[in-house]
Design a protein around this motif. Structure first.
Motif, PDB file in Angstrom:
ATOM      1  N   LYS A  60       0.812  -1.214   0.000  1.00  8.80           N
ATOM      2  CA  LYS A  60       0.000   0.000   0.000  1.00  8.80           C
ATOM      3  C   LYS A  60       0.846   1.265   0.000  1.00  8.80           C
ATOM      4  CE  LYS A  60      -3.937   2.022   2.435  1.00  8.80           C
ATOM      5  NZ  LYS A  60      -4.894   1.863   3.553  1.00  8.80           N
ATOM      6  N   HIS A  61       1.899   1.279   0.816  1.00  6.41           N
ATOM      7  CA  HIS A  61       2.696   2.494   0.971  1.00  6.41           C
ATOM      8  C   HIS A  61       4.036   2.438   0.231  1.00  6.41           C
ATOM      9  CE1 HIS A  61      -0.165   3.913   3.930  1.00  6.41           C
ATOM     10  NE2 HIS A  61      -0.037   2.782   4.596  1.00  6.41           N
ATOM     11  N   THR A  64      10.523 -11.161   7.951  1.00  5.53           N
ATOM     12  CA  THR A  64      11.098  -9.918   7.434  1.00  5.53           C
ATOM     13  C   THR A  64      10.416  -9.531   6.132  1.00  5.53           C
ATOM     14  OG1 THR A  64      13.238 -10.514   8.393  1.00  5.53           O
ATOM     15  CG2 THR A  64      13.223  -8.737   6.782  1.00  5.53           C
ATOM     16  N   VAL A  65      10.020  -8.277   6.044  1.00  7.32           N
ATOM     17  CA  VAL A  65       9.418  -7.728   4.828  1.00  7.32           C
ATOM     18  C   VAL A  65      10.256  -6.524   4.402  1.00  7.32           C
ATOM     19  CG1 VAL A  65       7.363  -6.730   3.783  1.00  7.32           C
ATOM     20  CG2 VAL A  65       7.129  -8.470   5.575  1.00  7.32           C
ATOM     21  N   GLU A  66      10.798  -6.591   3.193  1.00  9.53           N
ATOM     22  CA  GLU A  66      11.573  -5.477   2.637  1.00  9.53           C
ATOM     23  C   GLU A  66      10.960  -5.085   1.307  1.00  9.53           C
ATOM     24  OE1 GLU A  66      16.086  -5.680   3.801  1.00  9.53           O
ATOM     25  OE2 GLU A  66      15.473  -7.687   3.138  1.00  9.53           O
ATOM     26  N   ASN A  67      10.826  -3.794   1.089  1.00  9.87           N
ATOM     27  CA  ASN A  67      10.204  -3.341  -0.157  1.00  9.87           C
ATOM     28  C   ASN A  67      10.825  -2.039  -0.626  1.00  9.87           C
ATOM     29  OD1 ASN A  67       8.329  -2.385   2.246  1.00  9.87           O
ATOM     30  ND2 ASN A  67       8.089  -0.867   0.606  1.00  9.87           N
ATOM     31  N   SER A  68      10.771  -1.833  -1.913  1.00 10.61           N
ATOM     32  CA  SER A  68      11.213  -0.558  -2.473  1.00 10.61           C
ATOM     33  C   SER A  68      10.140   0.492  -2.213  1.00 10.61           C
ATOM     34  CB  SER A  68      11.444  -0.695  -3.979  1.00 10.61           C
ATOM     35  OG  SER A  68      10.238  -1.093  -4.619  1.00 10.61           O
ATOM     36  N   LYS A  69      10.566   1.755  -2.229  1.00 12.97           N
ATOM     37  CA  LYS A  69       9.618   2.840  -2.056  1.00 12.97           C
ATOM     38  C   LYS A  69      10.168   4.085  -2.725  1.00 12.97           C
ATOM     39  CE  LYS A  69       9.527   5.054   1.920  1.00 12.97           C
ATOM     40  NZ  LYS A  69      10.396   6.242   1.740  1.00 12.97           N
ATOM     41  N   SER A  70       9.277   4.953  -3.077  1.00 16.94           N
ATOM     42  CA  SER A  70       9.712   6.197  -3.697  1.00 16.94           C
ATOM     43  C   SER A  70      10.364   7.089  -2.649  1.00 16.94           C
ATOM     44  CB  SER A  70       8.514   6.922  -4.327  1.00 16.94           C
ATOM     45  OG  SER A  70       8.917   8.189  -4.791  1.00 16.94           O
ATOM     46  N   PRO A  71      11.532   7.632  -2.946  1.00 20.23           N
ATOM     47  CA  PRO A  71      12.182   8.537  -1.983  1.00 20.23           C
ATOM     48  C   PRO A  71      11.472   9.878  -1.887  1.00 20.23           C
ATOM     49  CG  PRO A  71      13.442   8.447  -4.016  1.00 20.23           C
ATOM     50  CD  PRO A  71      12.333   7.440  -4.162  1.00 20.23           C
ATOM     51  N   LEU A  72      10.579  10.163  -2.834  1.00 18.30           N
ATOM     52  CA  LEU A  72       9.864  11.434  -2.830  1.00 18.30           C
ATOM     53  C   LEU A  72       8.689  11.348  -1.865  1.00 18.30           C
ATOM     54  CD1 LEU A  72       9.808  12.150  -6.680  1.00 18.30           C
ATOM     55  CD2 LEU A  72      11.412  13.045  -4.955  1.00 18.30           C
ATOM     56  N   PRO A  73       8.392  12.439  -1.164  1.00 18.25           N
ATOM     57  CA  PRO A  73       7.248  12.416  -0.239  1.00 18.25           C
ATOM     58  C   PRO A  73       5.936  12.361  -0.999  1.00 18.25           C
ATOM     59  CG  PRO A  73       8.173  14.627  -0.385  1.00 18.25           C
ATOM     60  CD  PRO A  73       9.098  13.740  -1.161  1.00 18.25           C
ATOM     61  N   HIS A  74       4.976  11.583  -0.453  1.00 19.77           N
ATOM     62  CA  HIS A  74       3.641  11.487  -1.035  1.00 19.77           C
ATOM     63  C   HIS A  74       2.626  11.942  -0.004  1.00 19.77           C
ATOM     64  CE1 HIS A  74       4.638   9.281  -4.777  1.00 19.77           C
ATOM     65  NE2 HIS A  74       5.630   8.797  -4.061  1.00 19.77           N
ATOM     66  N   HIS A  75       1.437  12.284  -0.513  1.00 18.96           N
ATOM     67  CA  HIS A  75       0.382  12.662   0.424  1.00 18.96           C
ATOM     68  C   HIS A  75       0.006  11.448   1.272  1.00 18.96           C
ATOM     69  CE1 HIS A  75      -1.875  10.795  -2.882  1.00 18.96           C
ATOM     70  NE2 HIS A  75      -2.815  10.553  -1.983  1.00 18.96           N
ATOM     71  N   LYS A  76      -0.444  11.727   2.464  1.00 24.02           N
ATOM     72  CA  LYS A  76      -0.795  10.651   3.393  1.00 24.02           C
ATOM     73  C   LYS A  76      -2.005   9.901   2.879  1.00 24.02           C
ATOM     74  CE  LYS A  76      -1.634   9.695   8.262  1.00 24.02           C
ATOM     75  NZ  LYS A  76      -1.794  10.290   9.616  1.00 24.02           N
ATOM     76  N   ILE A  77      -1.913   8.561   2.883  1.00 24.80           N
ATOM     77  CA  ILE A  77      -2.996   7.716   2.386  1.00 24.80           C
ATOM     78  C   ILE A  77      -3.959   7.420   3.520  1.00 24.80           C
ATOM     79  CG2 ILE A  77      -3.511   5.517   1.275  1.00 24.80           C
ATOM     80  CD1 ILE A  77      -0.672   5.542   0.178  1.00 24.80           C
ATOM     81  N   LYS A  78      -5.255   7.409   3.203  1.00 26.81           N
ATOM     82  CA  LYS A  78      -6.252   7.076   4.221  1.00 26.81           C
ATOM     83  C   LYS A  78      -6.060   5.638   4.685  1.00 26.81           C
ATOM     84  CE  LYS A  78     -10.485   8.081   3.655  1.00 26.81           C
ATOM     85  NZ  LYS A  78     -11.826   8.162   3.053  1.00 26.81           N
TER      86      LYS A  78
END
Length: 356
Positions: free
Chosen positions: A277-278, A303-317
């Motif tokens: 989700k995030h 253990t859960v590892e995932n990629s993510k965008s380094p850019l800030p995003h709006h908070k998800i509901k």
């Protein structure tokens, strides 16, 4: 073997409008057996100095009078006066009962030792009164200590039962929150596939059916098989693979055998769901997710590892899943778990360690 339910069954007390559990009756019975045994040992010389009937009468009178005064105090004076803060009435009632006991017991002793046994003991009434007064206080003190100890123990059992019921109720409430929240995400996934008119829709429905079966029939138990929990997790990740297609590398690695271990149901999915989700949902390319499961003895390493965008995003509901996970861990595995979260900028790591 006596069942614990039988030991907690109440028994109506004769002459008192009160009840005691079978367990308490057995403890009180053992107490009076020990007291009777002490008197038998102490007064055994009367068999030779007087006769068997006088020996039996001596022991019986002492024990019966102590039983009478003891239970008058515990079952009547204590609840009627002391617990209602009628201290003067309680003190007066206990004083009169003690003096009544002293008069009867001392007159009996005066007759027994002064006229039946003879000069074996001093037959002066005041010495008999003094001896019986202090021995009575001693036995009443023991009875009161026994009563308070049993009440404290039963109170602790009630507190423990209420605490356990509260924990189970809260866990059930948290689980009820997880199920619709998770189903909401799954239906969104299925909706995306139907929009694409994917031929894999029946496969998705089958996977969803298997997951719903686990949620409906297995997740209601306090603990379930770890392999079923992992199978449920694998089904969820299979559905996410279809949604992301080739845009993300999604892996589940089970590094050790997991058969025979138990875990609280739906405990692992929030971390994986959170990663999708995030993390992956916020990336258009080069997304990845790796889940590793291993056991060392009875300790689970998840253990859960995932990629993510380094850019800030709006908070998800939302955010229900991770918050519930923390609460469930505190309730179900107090002091037996660690949840480590680390944001590394372009990837995120969540490590859950549980002593199963």
């Amino acid at each position: 073997m006596i069942e614990m339910d039988m030991l907690d069954k109440p028994i109506k007390l004769p002459f008192f409008n009160r009840s005691m559990s079978v367990k308490s009756v057995l403890i009180h019975g053992l107490y009076w057996i020990l007291i009777t045994g002490f008197f038998i040992y102490e007064k055994k010389y009367l068999i030779y100095k007087a006769s068997m009937p006088y020996f039996v009468a001596c022991v019986s009178v002492r024990v019966l009078l102590l039983v009478l005064i003891g239970y008058l105090n515990l079952q009547y004076f204590l609840p009627q006066y002391l617990l209602k803060k009628k201290y003067l009435a309680y003190f007066t009632a206990v004083t009169f009962s003690v003096f009544g006991y002293l008069i009867i017991q001392s007159l009996f002793d005066f007759y027994l030792y002064g006229y039946v046994v003879g000069p074996i003991r001093n037959s002066r009434l005041m010495e008999s009164l003094s001896y019986n007064f202090f021995s009575t206080l001693w036995y009443l003190g023991l009875m009161l200590a026994l009563k308070l100890s049993l009440d404290w123990y039963e109170q602790q059992l009630v507190i423990q039962k209420i605490t356990l019921e509260k924990l189970n109720t809260e866990v059930d409430f948290l689980r009820a929150q997880i199920n619709p929240h998770f189903l909401f995400n799954l239906l969104n996934n299925l909706y995306a596939l139907t929009l694409k008119k994917s031929d894999q829709a029946p496969y998705v429905v089958l996977k969803l059916s298997e997951m719903m079966e686990y949620m409906l029939y297995d997740s209601a138990d306090e603990k379930g098989a770890l392999e079923k929990e992992v199978a449920y997790l694998n089904n969820y990740m299979d559905l996410e693979r279809l949604r992301f297609s080739h845009a993300a590398a999604i892996k589940l690695n089970v590094n050790t055998p997991i058969d025979g271990y138990q875990i609280a149901p739906l405990l692992l999915i929030p971390l994986v769901e959170n990663a999708f989700k995030h993390g992956l949902s916020q990336q258009s390319e080069n997304a990845w997710l790796t889940v590793n499961i291993a056991l060392s003895g009875s300790t689970l390493f998840f253990t859960v590892e995932n990629s993510k965008s380094p850019l800030p995003h709006h908070k998800i509901k939302g955010g229900i899943g991770l918050g519930n996970l923390r609460k469930r861990l505190e309730l179900l595995y107090p002091n037996n778990h660690q949840l480590l979260l680390e944001d590394k900028g372009d990837n995120f790591s969540a490590k859950l360690i549980i002593e199963l």
